[in-house]
Scaffold this motif. Structure first.
Motif, PDB file in Angstrom:
ATOM      1  N   UNK A  28       0.835  -1.191   0.000  1.00  0.00           N
ATOM      2  CA  UNK A  28       0.000   0.000   0.000  1.00  0.00           C
ATOM      3  C   UNK A  28       0.874   1.246   0.000  1.00  0.00           C
ATOM      4  N   UNK A  29       0.678   2.082  -1.005  1.00  0.00           N
ATOM      5  CA  UNK A  29       1.404   3.349  -1.074  1.00  0.00           C
ATOM      6  C   UNK A  29       0.681   4.395  -0.231  1.00  0.00           C
ATOM      7  N   UNK A  30      -0.607   4.538  -0.513  1.00  0.00           N
ATOM      8  CA  UNK A  30      -1.410   5.506   0.234  1.00  0.00           C
ATOM      9  C   UNK A  30      -2.880   5.253  -0.054  1.00  0.00           C
ATOM     10  N   UNK A  31      -3.718   5.581   0.905  1.00  0.00           N
ATOM     11  CA  UNK A  31      -5.160   5.514   0.680  1.00  0.00           C
ATOM     12  C   UNK A  31      -5.819   6.747   1.272  1.00  0.00           C
ATOM     13  N   UNK A  51     -24.736   9.724  -4.046  1.00  0.00           N
ATOM     14  CA  UNK A  51     -24.073   9.821  -5.341  1.00  0.00           C
ATOM     15  C   UNK A  51     -23.542  11.232  -5.577  1.00  0.00           C
ATOM     16  N   UNK A  52     -24.343  12.231  -5.215  1.00  0.00           N
ATOM     17  CA  UNK A  52     -23.913  13.632  -5.341  1.00  0.00           C
ATOM     18  C   UNK A  52     -22.633  13.883  -4.532  1.00  0.00           C
ATOM     19  N   UNK A  53     -22.602  13.409  -3.288  1.00  0.00           N
ATOM     20  CA  UNK A  53     -21.428  13.657  -2.441  1.00  0.00           C
ATOM     21  C   UNK A  53     -20.191  12.930  -2.966  1.00  0.00           C
ATOM     22  N   UNK A  54     -20.362  11.726  -3.532  1.00  0.00           N
ATOM     23  CA  UNK A  54     -19.220  11.033  -4.121  1.00  0.00           C
ATOM     24  C   UNK A  54     -18.625  11.842  -5.276  1.00  0.00           C
ATOM     25  N   UNK A  55     -19.487  12.344  -6.133  1.00  0.00           N
ATOM     26  CA  UNK A  55     -19.021  13.144  -7.274  1.00  0.00           C
ATOM     27  C   UNK A  55     -18.290  14.386  -6.771  1.00  0.00           C
ATOM     28  N   UNK A  56     -18.798  14.949  -5.702  1.00  0.00           N
ATOM     29  CA  UNK A  56     -18.171  16.130  -5.098  1.00  0.00           C
ATOM     30  C   UNK A  56     -16.845  15.782  -4.428  1.00  0.00           C
ATOM     31  N   UNK A  57     -16.763  14.605  -3.814  1.00  0.00           N
ATOM     32  CA  UNK A  57     -15.573  14.206  -3.058  1.00  0.00           C
ATOM     33  C   UNK A  57     -14.414  13.719  -3.916  1.00  0.00           C
ATOM     34  N   UNK A  58     -14.707  13.098  -5.059  1.00  0.00           N
ATOM     35  CA  UNK A  58     -13.644  12.424  -5.817  1.00  0.00           C
ATOM     36  C   UNK A  58     -12.480  13.338  -6.208  1.00  0.00           C
ATOM     37  N   UNK A  59     -12.707  14.564  -6.680  1.00  0.00           N
ATOM     38  CA  UNK A  59     -11.550  15.428  -6.974  1.00  0.00           C
ATOM     39  C   UNK A  59     -10.696  15.713  -5.742  1.00  0.00           C
ATOM     40  N   UNK A  60     -11.320  15.997  -4.599  1.00  0.00           N
ATOM     41  CA  UNK A  60     -10.560  16.249  -3.372  1.00  0.00           C
ATOM     42  C   UNK A  60      -9.826  15.001  -2.919  1.00  0.00           C
ATOM     43  N   UNK A  61     -10.482  13.850  -3.033  1.00  0.00           N
ATOM     44  CA  UNK A  61      -9.853  12.593  -2.627  1.00  0.00           C
ATOM     45  C   UNK A  61      -8.616  12.304  -3.477  1.00  0.00           C
ATOM     46  N   UNK A  62      -8.719  12.541  -4.798  1.00  0.00           N
ATOM     47  CA  UNK A  62      -7.577  12.284  -5.681  1.00  0.00           C
ATOM     48  C   UNK A  62      -6.434  13.250  -5.394  1.00  0.00           C
ATOM     49  N   UNK A  63      -6.780  14.494  -5.066  1.00  0.00           N
ATOM     50  CA  UNK A  63      -5.742  15.480  -4.721  1.00  0.00           C
ATOM     51  C   UNK A  63      -5.022  15.066  -3.443  1.00  0.00           C
ATOM     52  N   UNK A  65      -4.803  12.061  -2.269  1.00  0.00           N
ATOM     53  CA  UNK A  65      -4.084  10.805  -2.512  1.00  0.00           C
ATOM     54  C   UNK A  65      -2.668  11.075  -3.006  1.00  0.00           C
ATOM     55  N   UNK A  66      -2.513  12.067  -3.876  1.00  0.00           N
ATOM     56  CA  UNK A  66      -1.208  12.333  -4.473  1.00  0.00           C
ATOM     57  C   UNK A  66      -0.363  13.299  -3.659  1.00  0.00           C
ATOM     58  N   UNK A  67      -0.945  13.899  -2.613  1.00  0.00           N
ATOM     59  CA  UNK A  67      -0.217  14.860  -1.797  1.00  0.00           C
ATOM     60  C   UNK A  67       0.822  14.155  -0.932  1.00  0.00           C
ATOM     61  N   UNK A  68       2.030  14.707  -0.920  1.00  0.00           N
ATOM     62  CA  UNK A  68       3.126  14.258  -0.054  1.00  0.00           C
ATOM     63  C   UNK A  68       3.620  12.849  -0.363  1.00  0.00           C
ATOM     64  N   UNK A  69       3.267  12.308  -1.515  1.00  0.00           N
ATOM     65  CA  UNK A  69       3.867  11.046  -1.938  1.00  0.00           C
ATOM     66  C   UNK A  69       5.275  11.359  -2.436  1.00  0.00           C
ATOM     67  N   UNK A  70       6.287  10.626  -1.937  1.00  0.00           N
ATOM     68  CA  UNK A  70       7.673  10.997  -2.210  1.00  0.00           C
ATOM     69  C   UNK A  70       8.198  10.459  -3.530  1.00  0.00           C
ATOM     70  N   UNK A  71       7.312   9.999  -4.395  1.00  0.00           N
ATOM     71  CA  UNK A  71       7.718   9.614  -5.733  1.00  0.00           C
ATOM     72  C   UNK A  71       6.540   9.750  -6.670  1.00  0.00           C
ATOM     73  N   UNK A  72       6.841   9.843  -7.921  1.00  0.00           N
ATOM     74  CA  UNK A  72       5.818   9.835  -8.964  1.00  0.00           C
ATOM     75  C   UNK A  72       6.161   8.707  -9.927  1.00  0.00           C
ATOM     76  N   UNK A  73       5.170   7.975 -10.306  1.00  0.00           N
ATOM     77  CA  UNK A  73       5.399   6.865 -11.215  1.00  0.00           C
ATOM     78  C   UNK A  73       4.315   6.811 -12.253  1.00  0.00           C
ATOM     79  N   UNK A  74       4.237   5.698 -12.926  1.00  0.00           N
ATOM     80  CA  UNK A  74       3.272   5.530 -14.005  1.00  0.00           C
ATOM     81  C   UNK A  74       2.078   4.735 -13.510  1.00  0.00           C
ATOM     82  N   UNK A  75       0.889   5.249 -13.765  1.00  0.00           N
ATOM     83  CA  UNK A  75      -0.333   4.523 -13.430  1.00  0.00           C
ATOM     84  C   UNK A  75      -0.567   3.478 -14.506  1.00  0.00           C
ATOM     85  N   UNK A  76      -0.633   2.190 -14.098  1.00  0.00           N
ATOM     86  CA  UNK A  76      -0.704   1.099 -15.066  1.00  0.00           C
ATOM     87  C   UNK A  76      -2.112   0.544 -15.267  1.00  0.00           C
ATOM     88  N   UNK A  77      -2.945   0.637 -14.246  1.00  0.00           N
ATOM     89  CA  UNK A  77      -4.298   0.084 -14.348  1.00  0.00           C
ATOM     90  C   UNK A  77      -5.174   0.698 -13.273  1.00  0.00           C
TER      91      UNK A  77
END
Length: 326
Positions: A28-31, A51-63, A65-77
């Motif tokens: 697990x890298x991050x969740x 459903x409305x709240x999920x649509x609203x949350x997904x952009x913030x959740x993705x942001x 998720x990628x915050x403070x990760x000490x590497x960047x790689x390729x998303x494969x799937x």
């Protein structure tokens, strides 16, 4: 800067927006998990609101998720929970958020997209969290806010073939807990608050609450009515909470006892949000002493809704596809 390739898992359940990244070793890298808001005193959300709240949350959740990760790689799937169960016609609107978000990213990035069920995600998260792989058919007790099912599970090509062999005839264990919690004025979902109250009960015994189990079916509507009346009779909240969890644990124990002998397997896995409750776990722990069965509880952190199991399932199917293509 260290670079790794990774797999994304998405789950948009009734009350949690979840994203997860794992690397190609299944680490697990991050969740990220964002709870959907529920007004105090109400018993959950309508599907359209969730459903409305999920649509609203997904952009913030993705942001996040990628915050403070000490590497960047390729998303494969990308993998997503797109339905409640791995059966035909299984459908809930909330899972369309995960499907839409995941499939869109897959198309834009030209990478594989894998669909799983929410239930498969719970099973995989439970096994992953305790570092277990079970090759033979095994039994799963899935207990959550929306589900109380006893399953016979077989692993086929990194997917789960699931047969329902028992469960609730009315309320789920989580619904039972939530309804009593709401009556006590607790926030929804009520499980964590009920557990805290129960721990503060200084008595040594529980209220004798009826257990309604017949064969492979358990019912919680009768016990709910019984405890609702006890609340009205000013029994302490702590005693109600302790007795509630004792009733759930004993009911599930009886359900499993009735079913295990007719379904000979070596392993039983217990997952779902209700499985994180320590009092219920303690009650069910006696199963391994009474029956010749290996009892496994998912790690408490990964019993509640999450996308980790989905990302691990996605990884397994991605690697299998690569092997078949070679």
């Amino acid at each position: 800067m260290k670079c790794k390739d990774y797999i994304l898992g998405i789950d948009t359940s009734n009350y949690t927006t979840s994203l997860s990244l794992v690397d190609l070793q299944g680490t697990l890298i991050k969740e990220v998990r964002l709870m959907l808001p529920v007004k105090v005193g109400t018993a959950g959300l309508r599907q359209s609101d969730a459903l409305f709240y999920h649509i609203k949350h997904l952009p913030d959740a993705s942001k996040n998720l990628m915050k403070e990760i000490d590497y960047r790689g390729k998303l494969l799937a990308i993998g997503a929970a797109t339905r409640p169960r791995p059966i035909e016609d299984s459908y809930m609107p909330v899972f369309m958020a995960a499907k839409s978000y995941g499939e869109t990213l897959s198309n834009l990035l030209n990478i594989p997209f894998y669909e799983f069920s929410h239930q498969e995600g719970h099973i995989e998260a439970g096994l992953w969290s305790i570092k277990r792989e079970i090759e033979k058919a095994f039994m799963v007790l899935h207990i959550s806010g929306g589900t109380t099912e006893l399953l016979k599970v077989t692993t086929i090509n990194n997917r789960y073939d699931i047969e329902i062999i028992g469960g609730t005839g009315d309320l789920s264990a989580g619904q039972f807990i939530d309804r009593i919690g709401i009556k006590l004025g607790l926030p929804f979902p009520a499980g964590p608050s009920i557990e805290k109250l129960a721990l503060n009960w200084e008595g040594t015994t529980a209220i004798e609450t009826p257990i309604a189990v017949q064969g492979n079916k358990v019912s919680f509507s009768g016990p709910e009515t019984f405890l609702q009346r006890k609340i009205d009779n000013t029994v302490s909240n702590e005693e109600i909470a302790f007795s509630l969890l004792q009733c759930v644990g004993k009911s599930l124990y009886s359900l499993l006892k009735n079913t295990i002998n007719n379904n000979p397997v070596e392993d039983l896995l217990i997952v779902g949000g209700v499985a994180s409750n320590k009092q219920i776990r303690n009650t069910l722990n006696n199963l391994s002493n009474e029956f010749k069965i290996n009892l496994h509880f998912g790690d408490i952190k990964y019993c509640s809704d999450n996308a980790v199991g989905i990302s691990v399932l996605c990884l397994k199917n991605y690697l299998r596809r690569k092997q078949l293509d070679c």
